[in-house]
Motif scaffolding. Structure first.
Motif, PDB file in Angstrom:
ATOM      1  N   ARG A   1      42.144  39.121  -9.179  1.00 18.80           N
ATOM      2  CA  ARG A   1      42.277  40.570  -9.244  1.00 18.80           C
ATOM      3  C   ARG A   1      41.242  40.933 -10.407  1.00 18.80           C
ATOM      4  O   ARG A   1      40.528  40.182 -10.998  1.00 18.80           O
ATOM      5  CB  ARG A   1      43.674  40.922  -9.969  1.00 18.80           C
ATOM      6  N   ALA A   2      40.933  42.260 -10.288  1.00 19.95           N
ATOM      7  CA  ALA A   2      39.805  43.111 -10.926  1.00 19.95           C
ATOM      8  C   ALA A   2      39.901  42.712 -12.514  1.00 19.95           C
ATOM      9  O   ALA A   2      38.991  42.451 -13.227  1.00 19.95           O
ATOM     10  CB  ALA A   2      39.616  44.393 -10.695  1.00 19.95           C
ATOM     11  N   TYR A   3      41.250  42.988 -12.924  1.00 17.38           N
ATOM     12  CA  TYR A   3      41.272  42.733 -14.586  1.00 17.38           C
ATOM     13  C   TYR A   3      41.112  41.366 -14.835  1.00 17.38           C
ATOM     14  O   TYR A   3      40.315  41.161 -15.857  1.00 17.38           O
ATOM     15  CB  TYR A   3      42.752  43.171 -14.696  1.00 17.38           C
ATOM     16  N   HIS A   4      41.426  40.265 -14.313  1.00 17.15           N
ATOM     17  CA  HIS A   4      41.536  38.889 -14.890  1.00 17.15           C
ATOM     18  C   HIS A   4      39.736  38.703 -14.363  1.00 17.15           C
ATOM     19  O   HIS A   4      39.203  37.755 -15.451  1.00 17.15           O
ATOM     20  CB  HIS A   4      42.142  37.999 -14.051  1.00 17.15           C
ATOM     21  N   ALA A   5      39.528  39.021 -13.150  1.00 19.41           N
ATOM     22  CA  ALA A   5      37.973  38.759 -13.135  1.00 19.41           C
ATOM     23  C   ALA A   5      36.844  39.522 -14.296  1.00 19.41           C
ATOM     24  O   ALA A   5      36.011  38.812 -14.715  1.00 19.41           O
ATOM     25  CB  ALA A   5      37.629  39.268 -11.863  1.00 19.41           C
ATOM     26  N   ALA A   6      37.168  40.496 -14.431  1.00 22.08           N
ATOM     27  CA  ALA A   6      36.662  41.192 -15.664  1.00 22.08           C
ATOM     28  C   ALA A   6      36.752  40.546 -17.173  1.00 22.08           C
ATOM     29  O   ALA A   6      35.726  40.693 -17.643  1.00 22.08           O
ATOM     30  CB  ALA A   6      37.010  42.811 -15.900  1.00 22.08           C
TER      31      ALA A   6
ATOM     32  N   ASP B   1      27.986  42.770 -11.934  1.00 23.31           N
ATOM     33  CA  ASP B   1      27.844  41.597 -10.696  1.00 23.31           C
ATOM     34  C   ASP B   1      28.633  40.365 -10.813  1.00 23.31           C
ATOM     35  O   ASP B   1      29.093  39.837 -10.032  1.00 23.31           O
ATOM     36  CB  ASP B   1      26.278  41.262 -10.661  1.00 23.31           C
ATOM     37  N   ASN B   2      28.827  39.946 -12.340  1.00 22.83           N
ATOM     38  CA  ASN B   2      29.565  38.782 -12.435  1.00 22.83           C
ATOM     39  C   ASN B   2      31.076  39.317 -12.239  1.00 22.83           C
ATOM     40  O   ASN B   2      31.912  38.181 -11.793  1.00 22.83           O
ATOM     41  CB  ASN B   2      29.418  38.194 -13.749  1.00 22.83           C
ATOM     42  N   ILE B   3      31.450  40.159 -12.467  1.00 23.52           N
ATOM     43  CA  ILE B   3      32.890  40.377 -12.261  1.00 23.52           C
ATOM     44  C   ILE B   3      33.122  40.579 -10.865  1.00 23.52           C
ATOM     45  O   ILE B   3      34.048  40.002 -10.306  1.00 23.52           O
ATOM     46  CB  ILE B   3      33.325  42.096 -12.745  1.00 23.52           C
ATOM     47  N   VAL B   4      32.093  41.050 -10.076  1.00 22.16           N
ATOM     48  CA  VAL B   4      32.308  41.111  -8.294  1.00 22.16           C
ATOM     49  C   VAL B   4      32.098  39.597  -7.841  1.00 22.16           C
ATOM     50  O   VAL B   4      32.970  39.417  -7.104  1.00 22.16           O
ATOM     51  CB  VAL B   4      31.258  42.059  -7.883  1.00 22.16           C
ATOM     52  N   ARG B   5      31.380  38.854  -8.473  1.00 19.70           N
ATOM     53  CA  ARG B   5      31.223  37.388  -8.092  1.00 19.70           C
ATOM     54  C   ARG B   5      32.717  36.986  -8.194  1.00 19.70           C
ATOM     55  O   ARG B   5      33.108  36.070  -7.371  1.00 19.70           O
ATOM     56  CB  ARG B   5      30.229  36.792  -8.759  1.00 19.70           C
ATOM     57  N   HIS B   6      33.244  36.999  -9.435  1.00 18.68           N
ATOM     58  CA  HIS B   6      34.660  36.220  -9.474  1.00 18.68           C
ATOM     59  C   HIS B   6      35.552  36.791  -8.723  1.00 18.68           C
ATOM     60  O   HIS B   6      36.500  36.049  -8.225  1.00 18.68           O
ATOM     61  CB  HIS B   6      34.701  36.609 -11.224  1.00 18.68           C
TER      62      HIS B   6
END
Length: 180
Positions: free
Chosen positions: A103-108, A91-96
């Motif tokens: 991008r997904a990598y940096h958000a993760a 959820d925090n990754i998707v929120r970011h």
């Protein structure tokens, strides 16, 4: 000639516990999808369940703890907890990704760093509550020892999955709305 047998009762109890485990898992996955509305994020969260349960079964086997009504009850009760850490992470990754367009990598990476301590603290609290049950004395202690071990081992594996695999899977499997 057989006079009495509890085999039918034991089989019914086992079947009911396994059914509760499956229903709990499906409901947990359904609720995750309902809130995230992203099938990829839901599947990443859903993988936490088998990846937490399979090593738990292995540890129970190594400790010579049978898969009985008590251990199945413990696992049925912690189904929601097993996906909880992964849900918080994804959820925090998707929120970011949604809020800042990362991008997904940096958000993760950022999301996992941001909530890592909270996820570890949550698991430590659950273990701190259930672990003393394993040291209860007497006959009840013999029953609840297996319950406590199954609960603690499964939530620790859930933490390992949430901190190591969920961000990795989120970085490579979850797509930002603009990427989809």
């Amino acid at each position: 000639k057989e006079i009495t047998s509890s085999a039918d009762f034991v089989q019914e109890s086992y079947d009911a516990a396994v059914e509760a485990l499956w229903i709990g898992a499906l409901l947990a996955i359904g609720v995750v999808w309902l809130f995230l509305r992203d099938i990829r994020a839901t599947l990443v969260s859903a993988t936490a369940l088998p990846l937490s349960l399979i090593p738990t079964f292995a540890v129970l086997y190594l400790l010579d703890i049978s898969l009985n009504g008590i251990t199945l009850l413990a696992l049925s009760l912690v189904v929601g907890l097993l996906v909880d850490d992964a849900i918080v992470e994804i959820d925090n990754i998707v929120r970011h990704m949604r809020q800042s367009g990362k991008r997904a990598y940096h958000a993760a990476i950022e999301a996992a760093d941001e909530i890592g301590l909270a996820v570890v603290a949550t698991t430590a609290t659950i273990v701190a509550v259930f672990l003393p049950v394993a040291f209860m004395a007497g006959i009840p202690g013999q029953f609840f020892k297996d319950f406590a071990i199954a609960t603690c081992v499964s939530v620790v594996f859930s933490l390992i999955v949430a901190r190591m695999l969920t961000p990795l899977m989120g970085a490579y499997l979850v797509k930002a709305p603009r990427d989809a």
